[in-house]
Design a protein around this motif. Structure first.
Motif, PDB file in Angstrom:
ATOM      1  N   PRO A  28       0.831  -1.200   0.000  1.00 16.96           N
ATOM      2  CA  PRO A  28       0.000   0.000   0.000  1.00 16.96           C
ATOM      3  C   PRO A  28       0.870   1.258   0.000  1.00 16.96           C
ATOM      4  CG  PRO A  28       0.064  -0.970   2.181  1.00 16.96           C
ATOM      5  CD  PRO A  28       0.797  -1.913   1.262  1.00 16.96           C
ATOM      6  N   ASP A  81      -2.477   5.100   3.395  1.00 15.47           N
ATOM      7  CA  ASP A  81      -3.500   4.053   3.312  1.00 15.47           C
ATOM      8  C   ASP A  81      -3.784   3.511   4.712  1.00 15.47           C
ATOM      9  OD1 ASP A  81      -3.568   4.373   0.585  1.00 15.47           O
ATOM     10  OD2 ASP A  81      -2.696   2.418   0.114  1.00 15.47           O
ATOM     11  N   LEU A  95      -4.798   0.295   7.076  1.00 18.83           N
ATOM     12  CA  LEU A  95      -4.841  -1.173   7.174  1.00 18.83           C
ATOM     13  C   LEU A  95      -5.865  -1.582   8.219  1.00 18.83           C
ATOM     14  CD1 LEU A  95      -1.047  -2.126   7.311  1.00 18.83           C
ATOM     15  CD2 LEU A  95      -2.458  -1.682   5.310  1.00 18.83           C
ATOM     16  N   GLU A 116      -6.879  -8.206   7.492  1.00 20.74           N
ATOM     17  CA  GLU A 116      -7.238  -8.061   6.087  1.00 20.74           C
ATOM     18  C   GLU A 116      -5.998  -7.943   5.209  1.00 20.74           C
ATOM     19  OE1 GLU A 116     -10.236  -5.156   5.244  1.00 20.74           O
ATOM     20  OE2 GLU A 116     -11.632  -6.038   6.682  1.00 20.74           O
ATOM     21  N   GLU A 117      -6.160  -8.275   3.936  1.00 21.82           N
ATOM     22  CA  GLU A 117      -5.060  -8.254   2.973  1.00 21.82           C
ATOM     23  C   GLU A 117      -4.570  -6.824   2.761  1.00 21.82           C
ATOM     24  OE1 GLU A 117      -4.662  -8.899  -1.776  1.00 21.82           O
ATOM     25  OE2 GLU A 117      -6.011 -10.265  -0.713  1.00 21.82           O
ATOM     26  N   PHE A 118      -3.233  -6.654   2.704  1.00 21.04           N
ATOM     27  CA  PHE A 118      -2.693  -5.329   2.418  1.00 21.04           C
ATOM     28  C   PHE A 118      -1.719  -5.318   1.247  1.00 21.04           C
ATOM     29  CE2 PHE A 118       0.570  -6.752   5.497  1.00 21.04           C
ATOM     30  CZ  PHE A 118       1.737  -6.374   4.846  1.00 21.04           C
ATOM     31  N   TYR A 146      -1.154 -10.102   5.051  1.00 25.39           N
ATOM     32  CA  TYR A 146      -2.244  -9.726   5.951  1.00 25.39           C
ATOM     33  C   TYR A 146      -1.730  -8.815   7.058  1.00 25.39           C
ATOM     34  CZ  TYR A 146      -4.750 -13.244   3.398  1.00 25.39           C
ATOM     35  OH  TYR A 146      -5.328 -13.956   2.376  1.00 25.39           O
ATOM     36  N   ALA A 147      -2.537  -7.822   7.391  1.00 25.20           N
ATOM     37  CA  ALA A 147      -2.158  -6.824   8.391  1.00 25.20           C
ATOM     38  C   ALA A 147      -2.229  -7.416   9.792  1.00 25.20           C
ATOM     39  CB  ALA A 147      -3.067  -5.608   8.290  1.00 25.20           C
ATOM     40  N   SER A 151      -4.369  -2.888  12.857  1.00 25.08           N
ATOM     41  CA  SER A 151      -5.012  -1.814  12.111  1.00 25.08           C
ATOM     42  C   SER A 151      -4.224  -0.529  12.304  1.00 25.08           C
ATOM     43  CB  SER A 151      -6.439  -1.588  12.622  1.00 25.08           C
ATOM     44  OG  SER A 151      -7.202  -2.759  12.481  1.00 25.08           O
ATOM     45  N   THR A 167      -2.693   3.429  10.138  1.00 26.56           N
ATOM     46  CA  THR A 167      -2.380   4.207   8.948  1.00 26.56           C
ATOM     47  C   THR A 167      -0.922   3.993   8.565  1.00 26.56           C
ATOM     48  OG1 THR A 167      -3.991   5.869   9.620  1.00 26.56           O
ATOM     49  CG2 THR A 167      -2.375   6.537   7.966  1.00 26.56           C
ATOM     50  N   VAL A 168      -0.678   3.710   7.299  1.00 27.51           N
ATOM     51  CA  VAL A 168       0.680   3.504   6.791  1.00 27.51           C
ATOM     52  C   VAL A 168       1.422   4.839   6.815  1.00 27.51           C
ATOM     53  CG1 VAL A 168       2.082   2.788   4.819  1.00 27.51           C
ATOM     54  CG2 VAL A 168      -0.067   1.586   5.330  1.00 27.51           C
ATOM     55  N   VAL A 199       3.569   1.591  10.387  1.00 27.31           N
ATOM     56  CA  VAL A 199       2.160   1.917  10.576  1.00 27.31           C
ATOM     57  C   VAL A 199       1.982   2.619  11.918  1.00 27.31           C
ATOM     58  CG1 VAL A 199      -0.130   0.870  10.901  1.00 27.31           C
ATOM     59  CG2 VAL A 199       1.431  -0.057   9.194  1.00 27.31           C
TER      60      VAL A 199
END
Length: 126
Positions: free
Chosen positions: A45, A49, A51, A55-57, A70-71, A74, A76-77, A104
């Motif tokens: 990403p 972005d 995360l 979920e897939e990143f 996968y993240a 959670s 922000t990058v 992140v």
């Protein structure tokens, strides 16, 4: 035997995370890079972005397989290891150092409690 540093937490899908100040670094484990073989392409990403844990990143492509990433948490990058775009083999050469993928800003630090400890991850890879 695969290198599994004690200063990280892991996902069953072989991503690792470690904290550095307020940032969280994310990458793939030594076990994952060995299973993949020679990495030839990485899709990640962009900065900014968001995360979502579990979920897939992104994607890692090797001569043997294509694998989703996968993240672990959670957030922000805040940084992307752009060296991987020109030198994806860094994932094979140094998965815990120069082969890091993302930094992140975590949204919820309690998500770290859901990750595998180094001991639990070792048991999974044996």
């Amino acid at each position: 035997m695969f290198e599994i540093p004690d200063d990280r937490k892991y996902l069953e899908s072989h991503e690792w995370t470690t904290t550095e100040g307020d940032a969280v670094k994310i990458g793939i484990s030594d076990f994952a890079q060995d299973e993949l073989g020679d990495v030839v392409f990485v899709e990640l990403p962009a900065e900014g972005d968001v995360l979502v844990a579990g979920e897939e990143f992104g994607v890692v492509e090797s001569i043997k397989a294509v694998s989703d990433l996968y993240a672990p948490v959670s957030g922000t990058v805040t940084a992307v290891n752009e060296e991987l775009f020109d030198a994806p083999e860094l994932l094979n050469d140094d998965p815990y150092g120069d082969g890091w993928m993302l930094e992140v800003e975590p949204a919820d630090e309690s998500e770290f409690d859901d990750l595998l400890s180094p001991e639990e991850y070792r048991e999974q890879t044996e």
